[in-house]
Scaffold this motif. Structure first.
Motif, short mmCIF file in Angstrom:
data_model
loop_
_atom_site.label_atom_id
_atom_site.label_comp_id
_atom_site.label_asym_id
_atom_site.label_seq_id
_atom_site.Cartn_x
_atom_site.Cartn_y
_atom_site.Cartn_z
N PRO A 21 -18.74 -76.49 26.12
CA PRO A 21 -18.74 -75.27 25.30
C PRO A 21 -19.47 -75.52 23.98
O PRO A 21 -19.37 -76.59 23.40
N ARG A 22 -20.23 -74.53 23.55
CA ARG A 22 -20.98 -74.64 22.28
C ARG A 22 -20.45 -73.61 21.30
O ARG A 22 -20.30 -72.45 21.63
N GLY B 282 -20.50 -69.73 21.78
CA GLY B 282 -19.30 -69.46 22.57
C GLY B 282 -19.52 -69.55 24.06
O GLY B 282 -18.63 -69.23 24.84
N GLN B 283 -20.67 -69.98 24.50
CA GLN B 283 -20.99 -70.10 25.92
C GLN B 283 -20.85 -71.57 26.35
O GLN B 283 -20.92 -72.47 25.54
N VAL B 284 -20.70 -71.78 27.64
CA VAL B 284 -20.67 -73.13 28.21
C VAL B 284 -22.03 -73.36 28.86
O VAL B 284 -22.44 -72.63 29.75
N TYR B 285 -22.76 -74.32 28.37
CA TYR B 285 -24.06 -74.69 28.95
C TYR B 285 -24.37 -76.12 28.60
O TYR B 285 -23.71 -76.73 27.82
N ASP C 203 -28.12 -74.91 33.84
CA ASP C 203 -27.16 -74.25 34.72
C ASP C 203 -26.22 -73.46 33.82
O ASP C 203 -25.47 -74.03 33.04
N TRP C 204 -26.28 -72.13 33.92
CA TRP C 204 -25.55 -71.28 33.01
C TRP C 204 -24.66 -70.34 33.83
O TRP C 204 -25.04 -69.22 34.13
N GLY C 205 -23.50 -70.87 34.22
CA GLY C 205 -22.59 -70.09 35.07
C GLY C 205 -23.18 -69.89 36.45
O GLY C 205 -23.53 -70.85 37.12
#
Length: 75
Positions: A36-37, A72-75, A53-55
């Motif tokens: 998570p960022r 707030g995204q996971v990448y 890879d983004w979801g």
């Protein structure tokens, strides 16, 4: 070059209000773990490329590509 980060070698860095601009060189075939960022990332690829890879989506970024990744995204 300066000291090695966890992933990549920083070449230059500039802090301006609200932003950090960093030029970083990564080894070929490097794998940066997904995490998570809390910050937004704007990545300009000059030479080479990478994929993310983004979801459920997968993106390939080659030379002269620009990718925005929101906070707030996971990448």
């Amino acid at each position: 070059m300066t000291h090695r980060l966890e992933f990549g070698w920083p070449v230059r860095m500039l802090d301006v209000p609200g932003f950090r601009v960093r030029e970083t060189v990564y080894d070929a075939a490097s794998v940066v773990p997904t995490q998570p960022r809390t910050w937004a990332t704007l990545c300009l690829t000059i030479n080479g490329g990478y994929h993310i890879d983004w979801g459920r989506n997968w993106f390939a970024c080659g030379p002269a590509s620009l990718m925005f990744q929101p906070p707030g995204q996971v990448y």
